[in-house]
Structure formats: structure tokens, C-alpha cells
Design a protein around this motif. Structure first.
Motif, mmCIF file in Angstrom:
data_model
loop_
_atom_site.group_PDB
_atom_site.id
_atom_site.type_symbol
_atom_site.label_atom_id
_atom_site.label_comp_id
_atom_site.label_asym_id
_atom_site.label_seq_id
_atom_site.Cartn_x
_atom_site.Cartn_y
_atom_site.Cartn_z
ATOM 1 N N VAL A 84 -12.543 -3.322 -3.261
ATOM 2 C CA VAL A 84 -12.896 -4.314 -4.824
ATOM 3 C C VAL A 84 -12.500 -5.664 -4.859
ATOM 4 N N PRO A 85 -13.649 -6.625 -4.582
ATOM 5 C CA PRO A 85 -12.499 -8.132 -4.533
ATOM 6 C C PRO A 85 -12.119 -8.093 -6.107
ATOM 7 N N THR A 86 -11.007 -8.985 -5.623
ATOM 8 C CA THR A 86 -10.298 -9.142 -7.889
ATOM 9 C C THR A 86 -10.311 -10.492 -7.683
ATOM 10 N N LYS A 87 -9.783 -11.428 -8.739
ATOM 11 C CA LYS A 87 -8.810 -12.831 -8.704
ATOM 12 C C LYS A 87 -8.025 -12.880 -7.985
ATOM 13 N N GLU A 88 -7.750 -11.627 -7.821
ATOM 14 C CA GLU A 88 -6.346 -12.561 -6.864
ATOM 15 C C GLU A 88 -7.094 -12.470 -5.049
ATOM 16 N N GLY A 89 -7.915 -11.493 -5.140
ATOM 17 C CA GLY A 89 -8.422 -11.605 -3.811
ATOM 18 C C GLY A 89 -8.990 -9.896 -3.265
ATOM 19 N N VAL A 90 -9.038 -9.677 -2.638
ATOM 20 C CA VAL A 90 -9.513 -8.439 -2.143
ATOM 21 C C VAL A 90 -8.332 -6.704 -2.146
ATOM 22 N N ASP A 91 -8.745 -6.351 -3.400
ATOM 23 C CA ASP A 91 -7.820 -4.820 -2.959
ATOM 24 C C ASP A 91 -8.247 -3.477 -2.225
ATOM 25 N N VAL A 92 -7.650 -3.052 -1.391
ATOM 26 C CA VAL A 92 -7.706 -1.971 -1.095
ATOM 27 C C VAL A 92 -6.945 -1.161 -1.100
ATOM 28 N N SER A 93 -7.080 0.139 -1.720
ATOM 29 C CA SER A 93 -6.519 0.662 -2.136
ATOM 30 C C SER A 93 -6.254 2.046 -1.844
ATOM 31 N N LEU A 94 -5.684 3.046 -1.662
ATOM 32 C CA LEU A 94 -5.491 4.066 -1.068
ATOM 33 C C LEU A 94 -5.119 5.527 -2.260
ATOM 34 N N VAL A 95 -6.409 6.217 -2.565
ATOM 35 C CA VAL A 95 -6.019 6.633 -4.130
ATOM 36 C C VAL A 95 -5.883 8.080 -3.930
ATOM 37 N N ASP A 96 -5.508 8.916 -4.609
ATOM 38 C CA ASP A 96 -5.143 10.344 -4.868
ATOM 39 C C ASP A 96 -6.443 10.438 -5.843
ATOM 40 N N GLU A 97 -7.312 12.091 -5.138
ATOM 41 C CA GLU A 97 -8.076 12.285 -5.678
ATOM 42 C C GLU A 97 -7.176 13.722 -6.365
ATOM 43 N N ASN A 98 -8.170 14.273 -6.981
ATOM 44 C CA ASN A 98 -7.414 15.952 -7.735
ATOM 45 C C ASN A 98 -7.920 16.929 -6.034
ATOM 46 N N GLY A 99 -7.016 17.080 -5.989
ATOM 47 C CA GLY A 99 -7.618 18.026 -4.715
ATOM 48 C C GLY A 99 -6.955 17.474 -3.012
ATOM 49 N N ARG A 100 -7.025 16.566 -3.281
ATOM 50 C CA ARG A 100 -6.948 15.313 -1.799
ATOM 51 C C ARG A 100 -5.541 14.554 -2.044
ATOM 52 N N SER A 101 -4.586 14.478 -1.308
ATOM 53 C CA SER A 101 -3.480 13.159 -1.689
ATOM 54 C C SER A 101 -3.653 12.755 -0.931
ATOM 55 N N MET A 102 -2.946 11.156 -0.661
ATOM 56 C CA MET A 102 -2.471 10.497 1.054
ATOM 57 C C MET A 102 -1.154 10.643 0.956
ATOM 58 N N PHE A 103 -0.842 10.976 -0.352
ATOM 59 C CA PHE A 103 1.366 11.147 0.107
ATOM 60 C C PHE A 103 1.788 12.396 0.052
ATOM 61 N N ARG A 104 2.769 13.139 0.535
ATOM 62 C CA ARG A 104 2.857 14.363 0.321
ATOM 63 C C ARG A 104 3.081 14.153 -0.938
ATOM 64 N N ASP A 105 3.336 14.813 -1.577
ATOM 65 C CA ASP A 105 3.343 15.359 -3.165
ATOM 66 C C ASP A 105 5.732 14.880 -3.227
ATOM 67 N N GLY A 106 5.602 14.264 -4.266
ATOM 68 C CA GLY A 106 7.093 13.589 -4.616
ATOM 69 C C GLY A 106 8.012 12.790 -2.868
ATOM 70 N N SER A 107 7.193 12.406 -1.953
ATOM 71 C CA SER A 107 7.564 12.279 -1.093
ATOM 72 C C SER A 107 6.941 10.909 -0.978
ATOM 73 N N VAL A 108 7.746 10.125 0.145
ATOM 74 C CA VAL A 108 7.475 8.391 0.717
ATOM 75 C C VAL A 108 6.535 8.573 2.198
ATOM 76 N N GLU A 109 6.316 10.249 2.418
ATOM 77 C CA GLU A 109 6.005 10.373 3.840
ATOM 78 C C GLU A 109 4.457 10.508 3.625
ATOM 79 N N PRO A 110 3.456 9.851 4.336
ATOM 80 C CA PRO A 110 1.602 9.334 4.034
ATOM 81 C C PRO A 110 1.412 11.054 4.780
ATOM 82 N N TYR A 111 0.365 11.607 4.652
ATOM 83 C CA TYR A 111 0.190 12.638 5.708
ATOM 84 C C TYR A 111 -1.159 11.488 6.430
ATOM 85 N N GLU A 112 -1.086 12.055 7.761
ATOM 86 C CA GLU A 112 -1.881 11.743 9.189
ATOM 87 C C GLU A 112 -3.364 11.363 9.315
ATOM 88 N N ARG A 113 -3.594 12.063 7.613
ATOM 89 C CA ARG A 113 -4.894 10.930 7.859
ATOM 90 C C ARG A 113 -4.828 10.347 7.041
#
Length: 286
Positions: free
Chosen positions: A152-181
């Protein structure tokens, strides 16, 4: 005996006109609805969104400028005396084509110059968004993550966000290690980020812990670690070190949904493509 002749006059009914007029009327009503819908959408669209739509549908081979600067001559013209570069727009020239002096600055010219810079920045941001979306479209195996990736565009520029959804997370629970996807998504957009002139600001965010369930890792350490992990993946995929402006952890201080700070969508890592200032001619620097 006389013959009695009885004449019966049959009155003809109206000719059958068929249903063609109904189809024509339906087409007319549909066209009017489409017209009023278009007018409503135009009235609700901002100038930046109109520019973005125009850029999206413009042919890639056409120059976005009004002059010939995008063509082979790079804005110059040929005449009988050869190739002469045109004089600067903000300079006063004499009959010999040489610059005499720069015109004095004024509030009107400064406002026009700022408007041109903002327009150029908006166009550059929408071009960056198109490049990132195209990079992701080349990976059909991550199509199921479409709701987890927000550009999405913002005042600062463009934001590319990796967002968690219920049932699908981008990082392991409570960890700084990202999933392979998550790693594949970052490696897919890295070539586009490497080519763009924008510097990158990476920030980690998390949701507020529900009462009675304290997190295993503190929110500040968790979000900072995830932001650092994203930076390392991008750097490993070829993004130069000088492209990174900052890497920060924001904990739960900036929820996407302030009314419900506990939901999963507040957990995210955002890569911000900071606005890149367009080059300014030396005679405009005052």
C-alpha cells in the motif's frame, strides 16, 4: 325469394411489435447506471489514486512526460545547424541561446516546483508497487499467501507488510525464525528492491498479549529480532547494505486495529520503501 347477404367486418388488431424495445431499454438503463457509477467513483478518487490508475493502464512503451525526453533524442531537437539542447525551463536565454541569468524565485514557482516533485514521487511509488506485484505474480506457489502480503502507498513511501492471519503466520510462534514460505516471498521481491532507488526501513510489530497469557519472549526483542531476520534474508538475496535506512522493533505500540489489539493481524513486519527525492537541476537549488 330474395338472397340476404350479411357482411361481417373483422377489425384487425395492432401489429405485434416484439420485445426488441425491452432489450434496448434495458441496455439504456444499464449504460446510465454504469455512467453514474463511473462519475461517483471519479468524485471519490484522490489525485494520487487517479495518477496511479493512469500509470497502471498506460502502455509501457510510452513516455510519461509531455516532452520528447523519453525518446531517442532525449529532449533535444535537430535543425539545419545540428543538434542543440533546449534551454533550461527556469532560465532566461538570449538570442544566441546562451543562458543569461536565472529567473528570480517566487512563491508561485516554488509551489509549482513542489507539486512537480510530489507528482514525480507518487508516480515513482506506483511504479515500485507494480514491480513488486509483478515479482510476486511470478511465483504461483505462494498464491495462498495473497491475504498475508499487503502493498500500500503511504505518506512515507510504499509499505510492504507480511501480516499474520488467523491460521497462517509468517513467523513461528514466539520466535524470530520465519517460515520457509516467508523466506520465499522475501527472496522473490529482493531483485525488485535491489533495482529500485528507494532506501528501506524495516519495522517489526506484534499483537498485545491477552491478559493472563504473557509471551515467552518480550515484545520488543521479538519484533526487533523479526525485523533483523527480514533484513538478513533480503541482504542475502542481493539487496546492498546501503539500501537499508533503519531496522526497528515497535512491539505492540502501533496496532493495525487499535480497537482490537489482540488479533493476529496486528502481528507483522513492514518493509517501507522510503520516498526517493527526484533529482533537482542545480539552477533550482535555492
Amino acid at each position: 325469394m330474395a338472397t340476404i347477404i350479411v357482411k361481417k367486418v373483422k377489425k384487425g388488431g395492432h401489429a405485434h411489435h416484439g420485445g426488441a424495445w425491452k432489450i434496448a431499454y434495458a441496455d439504456f438503463v444499464t449504460a446510465m447506471m454504469a455512467f453514474f457509477l463511473l462519475m461517483w467513483l471519479i468524485s471519490m478518487t484522490t489525485q494520487e489514486q487517479k495518477i496511479g490508475l493512469a500509470e497502471y493502464f498506460a502502455p509501457a512503451a510510452l513516455s510519461t512526460t509531455n516532452s520528447g525526453a523519453g525518446g531517442m533524442l532525449q529532449g533535444s531537437a535537430l535543425d539545419s545547424s545540428g543538434n542543440k539542447p533546449s534551454a533550461p525551463r527556469d532560465a532566461e536565454t538570449g538570442s544566441d541561446g546562451q543562458e543569461d541569468k536565472a529567473l528570480p524565485d517566487s512563491p508561485g514557482r516554488a509551489k509549482e516546483r513542489d507539486a512537480r516533485r510530489r507528482t514525480a514521487s507518487v508516480e515513482a511509488n506506483y511504479s515500485a508497487m507494480a514491480s513488486l506485484r509483478q515479482a510476486l505474480q511470478t511465483m504461483p506457489d505462494i498464491a495462498d499467501l495473497s491475504h498475508n502480503i499487503m502493498i500500500v502507498p503511504t505518506k512515507e513511501g510504499v509499505d510492504v507488510s507480511l501480516v499474520d492471519e488467523n491460521g497462517r503466520s509468517m513467523f513461528r510462534d514466539g520466535s524470530v525464525e520465519p517460515y520457509e514460505r516467508t523466506r520465499r516471498v522475501l527472496e522473490a521481491i529482493a531483485p525488485a528492491l535491489r533495482k529500485l532507488p528507494n532506501r528501506l526501513s524495516i519495522s517489526g510489530h506484534t499483537a498485545t498479549a491477552r491478559p493472563g497469557s504473557p509471551p515467552a519472549v518480550g515484545p520488543w526483542n521479538l519484533t526487533a529480532g523479526r525485523a533483523l531476520a527480514v533484513r538478513e534474508i533480503l541482504a542475502g538475496a542481493g539487496v546492498p547494505d546501503d539500501h537499508f535506512a533503519s531496522v526497528t522493533g515497535r512491539a505492540d505500540t502501533e496496532p493495525v486495529f487499535p480497537d482490537d489489539p489482540y488479533i493476529a493481524s496486528n502481528r507483522r513486519v513492514t518493509i517501507t520503501l522510503l520516498n526517493a527525492s527526484p533529482p533537482v537541476p542545480p539552477n533550482l537549488l535555492r
